[in-house]
Design a protein around this motif. Structure first.
Motif, PDB file in Angstrom:
ATOM      1  N   ASN A 147      34.148 -10.522  29.054  1.00  0.00           N
ATOM      2  CA  ASN A 147      33.600 -11.542  30.082  1.00  0.00           C
ATOM      3  C   ASN A 147      32.485 -11.239  31.012  1.00  0.00           C
ATOM      4  O   ASN A 147      32.389 -10.712  31.999  1.00  0.00           O
ATOM      5  N   PRO A 148      31.229 -11.428  30.274  1.00  0.00           N
ATOM      6  CA  PRO A 148      30.089 -10.898  30.609  1.00  0.00           C
ATOM      7  C   PRO A 148      29.594 -11.982  32.123  1.00  0.00           C
ATOM      8  O   PRO A 148      29.904 -12.931  32.031  1.00  0.00           O
ATOM      9  N   ALA A 183      22.903 -12.886  25.816  1.00  0.00           N
ATOM     10  CA  ALA A 183      23.645 -13.920  25.548  1.00  0.00           C
ATOM     11  C   ALA A 183      23.939 -14.350  24.276  1.00  0.00           C
ATOM     12  O   ALA A 183      25.145 -14.717  24.028  1.00  0.00           O
ATOM     13  N   GLN A 192      34.105 -15.239  24.014  1.00  0.00           N
ATOM     14  CA  GLN A 192      34.695 -14.877  25.355  1.00  0.00           C
ATOM     15  C   GLN A 192      35.518 -15.725  25.815  1.00  0.00           C
ATOM     16  O   GLN A 192      35.576 -17.043  25.547  1.00  0.00           O
ATOM     17  N   CYS A 234      32.630 -16.799  30.669  1.00  0.00           N
ATOM     18  CA  CYS A 234      31.022 -16.018  30.954  1.00  0.00           C
ATOM     19  C   CYS A 234      30.838 -16.497  32.470  1.00  0.00           C
ATOM     20  O   CYS A 234      31.169 -17.506  32.959  1.00  0.00           O
ATOM     21  N   LEU A 241      26.099 -20.139  26.852  1.00  0.00           N
ATOM     22  CA  LEU A 241      27.381 -19.740  27.327  1.00  0.00           C
ATOM     23  C   LEU A 241      28.348 -20.564  26.839  1.00  0.00           C
ATOM     24  O   LEU A 241      29.699 -20.383  26.727  1.00  0.00           O
ATOM     25  N   LYS A 267      29.870 -19.750  23.627  1.00  0.00           N
ATOM     26  CA  LYS A 267      30.590 -18.431  23.899  1.00  0.00           C
ATOM     27  C   LYS A 267      31.930 -18.321  24.462  1.00  0.00           C
ATOM     28  O   LYS A 267      32.586 -17.418  23.944  1.00  0.00           O
ATOM     29  N   ALA A 268      32.157 -19.465  25.227  1.00  0.00           N
ATOM     30  CA  ALA A 268      33.471 -18.984  26.337  1.00  0.00           C
ATOM     31  C   ALA A 268      34.055 -20.333  26.462  1.00  0.00           C
ATOM     32  O   ALA A 268      33.843 -21.434  26.346  1.00  0.00           O
ATOM     33  N   ILE A 270      33.499 -21.075  32.020  1.00  0.00           N
ATOM     34  CA  ILE A 270      32.111 -20.829  32.508  1.00  0.00           C
ATOM     35  C   ILE A 270      32.208 -20.873  34.015  1.00  0.00           C
ATOM     36  O   ILE A 270      32.673 -21.749  34.620  1.00  0.00           O
TER      37      ILE A 270
END
Length: 506
Positions: free
Chosen positions: A268-269, A409, A415, A418, A437, A440-441, A444
């Motif tokens: 979870n960046p 990123a 994920q 993010c 993002l 990726k997730a 957000i």
């Protein structure tokens, strides 16, 4: 506590004893003996679930809604005992146990409301066009139908909301699917008392007892038998990447492959953009520390990595260190989780390029935070630094430019969440980051922290692999019901043969 566990399995309405047993490992109080699951119990539970499906799978939405609400009522009636046994087994504080109990009953009542509305059925109707040229069109109707018995694996870190009567079970029952739960050995007493609540609701609602079964404990053979049983049509799982991937592979290797809906973890960046860092670095660092250490860092949405520009990295790291140093020692869910956390801390600190600002002093089943810092280029060169460490370990990745932040990123695997921390002057960089993002997730965030997952119509708790094994699904929120449904088209079927919802939709 007025309630004492009896340690048996609930199989299709009967409390069943087996000879082999295991002992619980409570933080408080004496260990309790619980019967150990077996392949024979899996067979019995799955056969009962299939038999129950012939009535439950074709029951009315109102009947299932009333059942879900009755489960919630029965759990509420046992709140005091649930809070006590849950606290003893997991070490989680009383407020957390009560809050999670409320979330569990809230999920059940939310799904009851959701299925009453009927929109989840996605009803569609193309009327017949007998005179259409060159070919007539038949009468076509479509709706979502339940898939059959579902297996659910209880989670270690949520003894209520992601376990016996948690989101997976609530969604499956709402859809019309009987459920076989493999309880987690970290909280067998909590699992048993919740199973008692479901059992009571089944009797009050006069449902087939095979609608729900609980198998306690058991080794990998039991879990493998459950996901490979030919009567199981889907699996819900929350747990480790290694365990989930093993079960996922078994599901794919079946003669009839089935979907495995696994939520497997995430780092979870958080991307802390320059203007935000310049304006409120200490505030953001303090908030990150609080989110990072919440529940001893044992949340799948724990924000384990923060990406910060080098110009602001020192002030951010200093403030995070100051906050983490004030965090008291916390009890972890199991000795195994605590041991894995210590190993993860040691492994990260062994990297020559990683600077450890705060070392964890964890012993036995307890944990304290660890804080590390690494340059972006060194992080990119060490893939294991992206792996989740389940616990209060924070890693700050420092970058020299916006382009390097973009590179970081793009490098991330899938994920659950993010997060962007930004001020008005960060909009251009945020606009560049957003498309990355989004790929990726599943969720957000802007200017918030990911721990705390709202149970609602819009929530997505899932994401690209390895966050979850099915990027098109969520394990939280009303959309999660779609995992246990499949579309069926009815062509020229007489009205008296159609499901009631297709004939007289509300």
């Amino acid at each position: 506590m007025s309630w004492t566990p009896h340690g048996m399995h609930l199989i299709a309405g009967d409390w069943v004893e087996t000879q082999r047993r295991f002992a619980s490992e409570p933080v408080e109080g004496a260990p309790q003996a619980f019967c150990l699951g077996s392949v024979a119990l899996v067979q019995e539970a799955c056969e009962a679930a299939e038999e129950a499906f012939w009535s439950f799978g074709y029951s009315s939405r109102e009947g299932r809604a009333a059942f879900l609400e009755q489960i919630a009522t029965e759990i509420d009636a046992r709140l005091e005992d649930i809070a006590v046994i849950g606290r003893q087994e997991t070490g989680l504080p009383d407020a957390r146990m009560r809050g999670e109990c409320g979330r569990t009953t809230g999920q059940l009542r939310l799904f009851a409301e959701h299925i009453r509305k009927g929109t989840y059925l996605d009803l569609r109707h193309d009327e017949a066009l007998p005179d259409r040229a060159p070919l007539p069109r038949p009468d076509l109707r479509m709706m979502q139908r339940p898939i059959g018995p579902v297996a659910v694996f209880g989670a270690s870190n949520f003894p209520l909301a992601f376990s016996v009567a948690g989101g997976d079970t609530a969604a499956a029952l709402a859809a019309g699917c009987p459920v076989v739960v493999k309880g987690h050995s970290a909280h067998p007493g909590t699992s048993e008392i919740v199973a008692e609540a479901i059992h009571a609701a089944i009797k009050i609602c006069d449902l087939h007892p095979g609608v729900f079964s609980l198998i306690q404990g058991g080794n990998r053979e039991v879990g493998a038998a459950l996901v490979q049983h030919p009567l199981i049509k889907a699996v819900g799982f929350t747990g480790s990447l290694a365990g989930g991937r093993a079960l996922f592979d078994l599901c794919a290797q079946r003669p009839e492959p089935i979907p495995f809906f696994g939520e497997l973890g995430s780092v979870n960046p958080m991307f802390i953009l320059p203007e935000a860092a310049a304006a409120r670095s200490e505030e953001l660092a303090s908030g990150w520390a609080s989110s990072l250490t919440l529940g001893a860092g044992q949340f799948c949405t724990n924000p384990g990595i923060a990406i910060v520009m080098e110009d602001h990295a020192k002030s951010f790291a200093d403030a995070a260190l100051a906050a983490l140093e004030q965090t008291p020692e916390q009890v972890m869910l199991t000795h195994g989780i605590a041991s894995a956390y210590r190993d993860g801390c040691v492994q990260m600190a062994c990297h020559e390029t990683v600077h450890t600002r705060l070392t964890s002093a964890s012993v036995s089943r307890s944990a304290t935070p660890q804080l590390c810092v690494v340059k972006g280029a060194d992080w990119l060169a060490a893939p294991d630094l992206e792996e989740e460490v389940f616990g209060p370990l924070g890693l700050i990745v420092t970058v020299a430019s916006a382009d390097e932040m973009m590179k970081i990123a793009r490098h991330f695997k899938g994920q659950l969440t993010c997060t962007l921390h930004l001020d008005k002057g960060d909009t251009e960089l945020a606009q560049r980051l957003m498309p990355v993002l989004e790929r990726k997730a599943g969720r957000i965030l802007a200017n918030g922290f990911p721990t705390g997952v709202e149970v609602s119509d819009t929530m997505v708790h899932g994401g690209p692999y390895p966050a979850s094994t099915n990027f098109g699904a969520t394990s939280v929120g009303t959309l999660s019901i779609r995992r246990f449904l499949r579309p069926v088209c009815f062509q020229n079927i007489p009205a008296e043969l159609l499901p009631a919802d297709l004939v007289t939709p509300e």
